[in-house]
Design a protein around this motif. Structure first.
Motif, PDB file in Angstrom:
ATOM      1  N   GLU A  19      33.765  -2.504 -64.207  1.00 13.63           N
ATOM      2  CA  GLU A  19      33.281  -1.267 -63.581  1.00 13.63           C
ATOM      3  C   GLU A  19      33.367  -1.367 -62.056  1.00 13.63           C
ATOM      4  N   TRP A  22      37.021  -1.112 -61.005  1.00 12.17           N
ATOM      5  CA  TRP A  22      37.490   0.269 -61.140  1.00 12.17           C
ATOM      6  C   TRP A  22      37.017   1.102 -59.948  1.00 12.17           C
ATOM      7  N   LYS A  23      35.751   0.932 -59.568  1.00 11.89           N
ATOM      8  CA  LYS A  23      35.208   1.693 -58.433  1.00 11.89           C
ATOM      9  C   LYS A  23      35.926   1.325 -57.144  1.00 11.89           C
ATOM     10  N   GLN A  24      36.220   0.033 -56.950  1.00  8.87           N
ATOM     11  CA  GLN A  24      36.926  -0.398 -55.746  1.00  8.87           C
ATOM     12  C   GLN A  24      38.327   0.208 -55.677  1.00  8.87           C
ATOM     13  N   GLU A  25      38.965   0.370 -56.823  1.00 11.35           N
ATOM     14  CA  GLU A  25      40.314   0.926 -56.874  1.00 11.35           C
ATOM     15  C   GLU A  25      40.320   2.449 -56.856  1.00 11.35           C
ATOM     16  N   GLY A  26      39.130   3.062 -56.830  1.00  8.30           N
ATOM     17  CA  GLY A  26      39.040   4.513 -56.778  1.00  8.30           C
ATOM     18  C   GLY A  26      39.273   5.192 -58.121  1.00  8.30           C
ATOM     19  N   LEU A  27      39.143   4.443 -59.207  1.00 11.91           N
ATOM     20  CA  LEU A  27      39.325   5.013 -60.535  1.00 11.91           C
ATOM     21  C   LEU A  27      38.016   5.561 -61.069  1.00 11.91           C
ATOM     22  N   LYS A  28      38.102   6.504 -61.995  1.00 10.41           N
ATOM     23  CA  LYS A  28      36.904   7.039 -62.619  1.00 10.41           C
ATOM     24  C   LYS A  28      36.372   6.033 -63.626  1.00 10.41           C
ATOM     25  N   VAL A  29      35.092   5.812 -63.569  1.00  9.95           N
ATOM     26  CA  VAL A  29      34.447   4.918 -64.516  1.00  9.95           C
ATOM     27  C   VAL A  29      33.923   5.779 -65.662  1.00  9.95           C
TER      28      VAL A  29
END
Length: 114
Positions: A19, A22-29
């Motif tokens: 999680e 994912w947040k660091q990569e700018g993806l939706k969690v």
């Protein structure tokens, strides 16, 4: 042994780590899915029928798989919920509605209908 325990640093759980990445990569969690509810209510009233005796409740499901050559295989499984006995396991390349009816018709002389 004592030395290794002193150096132990707990790592975050894998799902927390994923999680965070994912947040660091700018993806939706994705949101956590709610837990499934009970099959019956707390006061004993059933949402689904609980088996009371043999042949009371049957369950059937399709399982999909692929053979070595990549072609699909569909497997019909039919179980008695009370005894957990497999009444039928039928693998086929395709199973249509009339095939399922035929399978149920074959069980009729052997078993009592639920």
């Amino acid at each position: 042994m004592g030395r290794s325990m002193v150096r132990y640093v707990p790592q975050p759980r894998d799902d927390e780590r994923v999680e965070r990445i994912w947040k660091q990569e700018g993806l939706k969690v994705p949101k956590k899915q709610p837990k499934r509810g009970r099959l019956w209510l707390a006061d004993g009233r059933g949402v689904r029928l609980r088996p009371q005796h043999r042949n009371h409740v049957w369950s059937w499901d399709f399982v999909m798989d692929r053979s070595d050559d990549g072609r699909p295989i569909k497997i019909l499984t039919l179980i008695d919920e009370y005894t957990q006995e497999a009444l039928a396991i039928v693998p086929a390349r395709r199973i249509r509605a009339h095939d399922v009816i035929d399978i149920f018709a074959e069980l009729h002389p052997q078993r009592q209908w639920p």
